[in-house]
Design an enzyme around this catalytic site. Structure first.
Site, mmCIF file in Angstrom:
data_model
loop_
_atom_site.group_PDB
_atom_site.id
_atom_site.type_symbol
_atom_site.label_atom_id
_atom_site.label_comp_id
_atom_site.label_asym_id
_atom_site.label_seq_id
_atom_site.Cartn_x
_atom_site.Cartn_y
_atom_site.Cartn_z
ATOM 1 C CG HIS A 91 31.659 87.351 46.517
ATOM 2 N ND1 HIS A 91 32.741 87.468 45.937
ATOM 3 C CD2 HIS A 91 31.747 86.207 47.027
ATOM 4 C CE1 HIS A 91 33.589 86.383 46.299
ATOM 5 N NE2 HIS A 91 32.986 85.502 46.677
ATOM 6 C CG ASP B 188 34.879 90.172 44.929
ATOM 7 O OD1 ASP B 188 35.087 89.273 44.378
ATOM 8 O OD2 ASP B 188 33.504 90.119 45.240
ATOM 9 C CD GLU C 194 28.936 79.432 47.783
ATOM 10 O OE1 GLU C 194 28.251 78.696 46.765
ATOM 11 O OE2 GLU C 194 29.787 79.974 47.513
ATOM 12 C CG ASN D 299 33.418 80.527 52.878
ATOM 13 O OD1 ASN D 299 33.495 81.570 53.374
ATOM 14 N ND2 ASN D 299 33.730 80.276 51.606
ATOM 15 C CD GLU E 3 34.636 82.914 48.737
ATOM 16 O OE1 GLU E 3 34.066 83.149 47.809
ATOM 17 O OE2 GLU E 3 34.533 81.686 49.380
HETATM 18 O O1 G3I Z 1 40.309 74.496 34.859
HETATM 19 C C1 G3I Z 1 39.222 74.647 33.888
HETATM 20 C C2 G3I Z 1 39.987 74.392 32.571
HETATM 21 O O2 G3I Z 1 40.823 73.261 32.358
HETATM 22 C C3 G3I Z 1 38.886 74.758 31.420
HETATM 23 O O3 G3I Z 1 39.563 74.988 30.227
HETATM 24 C C4 G3I Z 1 38.181 76.134 31.716
HETATM 25 C C5 G3I Z 1 37.124 76.164 30.544
HETATM 26 O O4 G3I Z 1 36.127 75.451 30.836
HETATM 27 O O5 G3I Z 1 37.446 76.028 32.878
HETATM 28 C C6 G3I Z 1 38.400 75.700 34.031
HETATM 29 O O6 G3I Z 1 37.659 75.825 35.305
HETATM 30 C C7 G3I Z 1 37.171 77.028 35.503
HETATM 31 C C8 G3I Z 1 37.741 77.338 36.862
HETATM 32 O O7 G3I Z 1 36.948 78.432 37.397
HETATM 33 C C9 G3I Z 1 39.213 77.567 36.958
HETATM 34 O O8 G3I Z 1 39.452 78.569 35.979
HETATM 35 C C10 G3I Z 1 35.780 76.656 35.702
HETATM 36 O O9 G3I Z 1 35.126 76.675 34.519
HETATM 37 C C11 G3I Z 1 35.034 77.928 36.269
HETATM 38 O O10 G3I Z 1 33.533 77.484 36.647
HETATM 39 C C12 G3I Z 1 35.670 78.410 37.691
HETATM 40 O O11 G3I Z 1 34.990 79.470 38.272
HETATM 41 C C13 G3I Z 1 35.343 79.416 39.674
HETATM 42 C C14 G3I Z 1 34.059 79.585 40.155
HETATM 43 O O12 G3I Z 1 34.167 79.692 41.743
HETATM 44 C C15 G3I Z 1 33.299 78.221 40.126
HETATM 45 O O13 G3I Z 1 31.819 78.439 40.648
HETATM 46 C C16 G3I Z 1 36.005 80.889 39.857
HETATM 47 O O14 G3I Z 1 37.235 80.822 39.314
HETATM 48 C C17 G3I Z 1 36.096 81.359 41.276
HETATM 49 O O15 G3I Z 1 36.541 82.657 41.537
HETATM 50 C C18 G3I Z 1 34.913 81.015 42.059
HETATM 51 O O16 G3I Z 1 34.920 80.998 43.375
HETATM 52 C C19 G3I Z 1 33.868 81.027 44.323
HETATM 53 C C20 G3I Z 1 34.276 80.361 45.635
HETATM 54 O O17 G3I Z 1 34.931 79.064 45.395
HETATM 55 C C21 G3I Z 1 33.135 80.174 46.527
HETATM 56 N N1 G3I Z 1 32.251 81.529 46.859
HETATM 57 C C22 G3I Z 1 31.793 82.037 45.454
HETATM 58 C C23 G3I Z 1 33.141 82.344 44.544
HETATM 59 C C24 G3I Z 1 32.768 83.041 43.205
HETATM 60 O O18 G3I Z 1 31.745 82.323 42.638
#
Ligand code: G3I
Length: 347
Positions: A233, A264, A149, A197, A262
């Site tokens: 997405h 969905d 990105e 990507n 990715e």
């Molecule tokens: O691991 C921490 C945890 O320790 C903490 O307690 C919790 C609450 O703050 O947060 C946890 O981290 C989260 C992480 O997911 C793991 O669950 C982050 O806050 C959260 O922002 C993160 O979200 C991920 C997101 O990318 C971040 O931008 C999503 O799961 C994930 O599906 C998403 O995936 C992205 C791809 O990497 C790139 N393309 C877009 C896609 C969707 O946004």
């Protein structure tokens, strides 16, 4: 209950099969993003479904710098090794996501000491991180999302967007950070397929135009870039059009392979369960996308961003939307699952 047997689905002709068997018959890696907490959790259905139904996988978060790169020269591979072992034990292609992204950057980088790291030093630290990470999984990660990105979303006027100059990596290394990242990854594993990507680049338009120009210029510089990841997405109602085909074609004409990395297809729920019409609509979209991939030898992977609605990122990030994946929250196949199977069988 023998979960893996019971999870086998009957395909259209009633034979006990799974999506994985159909994918393998096609020689196509079909996989899902893995929620590592669920994989190691107390519900065996997660791991059993993943290994029974898919021949590829990628970590939803575990392989990101925020999770691995815990200090300037310090790394934590405990979770990434767990997925690499699971993939190897289950004969699954493993994708690496992602080495360089403006989000989920190393947590130490936003600390007092991290903010003070001189650009020259940060460049050396990024080089060491990429070399260390890619070398560790050399021969086990087939495809890397080296850069994720890097291009802005188009502005309302539809002007061709540029690089995200606010990225810490762009600020530290300048626009050359992309070429450097690909070169460092290639130095560490010359056999890995290295991808750029991005999202909302599936169709022709200003953003995919910008990505096309970016990748064309990187290739012209001799950068070891092999593929483009269309994240996929999508919104329910999405269908393949001639513009999508033309867009994919212009990238393959650059000599690139491609993957759906990715996918969905989310639907507007507002708290209600999906209707049969919404589920049928979603199945159509998944069938057409799967067909687009299986009919193009340059398509090297079809990856869902999760596989059960129970763990999708969508409800937490797109309020009121959900039910975006091929299996429901109880791991039961939705019409989308059967539509993907149908497209894989070529019917
Ligand atoms: O691991 C921490 C945890 O320790 C903490 O307690 C919790 C609450 O703050 O947060 C946890 O981290 C989260 C992480 O997911 C793991 O669950 C982050 O806050 C959260 O922002 C993160 O979200 C991920 C997101 O990318 C971040 O931008 C999503 O799961 C994930 O599906 C998403 O995936 C992205 C791809 O990497 C790139 N393309 C877009 C896609 C969707 O946004």
């Amino acid at each position: 209950m023998n979960i893996s047997t019971d999870l086998q689905r009957s395909s259209a002709d009633g034979a006990a099969t799974s999506l994985r068997r159909l994918a393998e018959a096609r020689g196509l890696p079909v996989g899902a993003a893995v929620n590592m907490a669920a994989l190691g959790g107390d519900d065996p259905r997660y791991a059993e479904t993943l290994r029974a139904e898919f021949n590829a996988c990628v970590a939803e978060n575990a392989f990101k710098p925020s999770e691995v790169w815990i200090g300037p020269r310090e790394y934590d591979f405990s979770v990434t090794d767990r997925l690499a072992d699971f993939a190897a034990e289950n004969g699954m292609l493993l994708r690496g996501h992602t080495l360089v992204w403006h989000q989920q950057t190393p947590r130490w980088l936003s600390s007092e000491s991290g903010r003070g790291v001189p650009a020259e030093e940060l460049s050396g630290l990024l080089r060491k991180y990429i070399h260390t990470m890619v070398a560790r999984y050399k021969g086990r990660i087939a495809q890397w999302d080296v850069v994720n990105e890097a291009i802005h979303d188009p502005d309302p006027e539809g002007a061709t967007p540029g690089l995200r100059e606010e990225s810490v990596w762009h600020r530290a290394l300048g626009p050359d950070y992309l070429a450097q990242a690909f070169r460092w990854a290639h130095e560490a594993d010359p056999d890995a397929r290295l991808y750029y990507n991005d999202y909302e680049i599936e169709d022709l338009g200003p953003k995919s135009d910008a990505v096309y120009t970016l990748l064309r210029d990187l290739l012209a510089q001799g950068v070891p870039l092999h593929g483009i990841g269309f994240q996929g997405h999508l919104l329910n109602g999405w269908r393949v059009t001639e513009a999508h085909r033309a867009n994919v074609r212009r990238f393959t004409e650059l000599g690139l392979e491609w993957a759906v990395t990715e996918v969905d297809i989310r639907m507007r729920l507002d708290g209600a369960p999906p209707t049969p019409e919404q589920l049928a609509d979603q199945a159509e979209g998944y069938e057409e996308l799967t067909r687009l991939c299986v009919t193009d030898p340059q398509c090297r992977a079809l990856i869902f961003w999760g596989f059960t609605d129970r763990y999708s990122w969508i409800p937490g990030f797109r309020k009121g939307w959900g039910a975006s994946l091929p299996m429901d929250e109880e791991y039961l196949p939705k019409p989308a699952y059967h539509a993907v199977c149908k497209a894989l069988t070529g019917k």
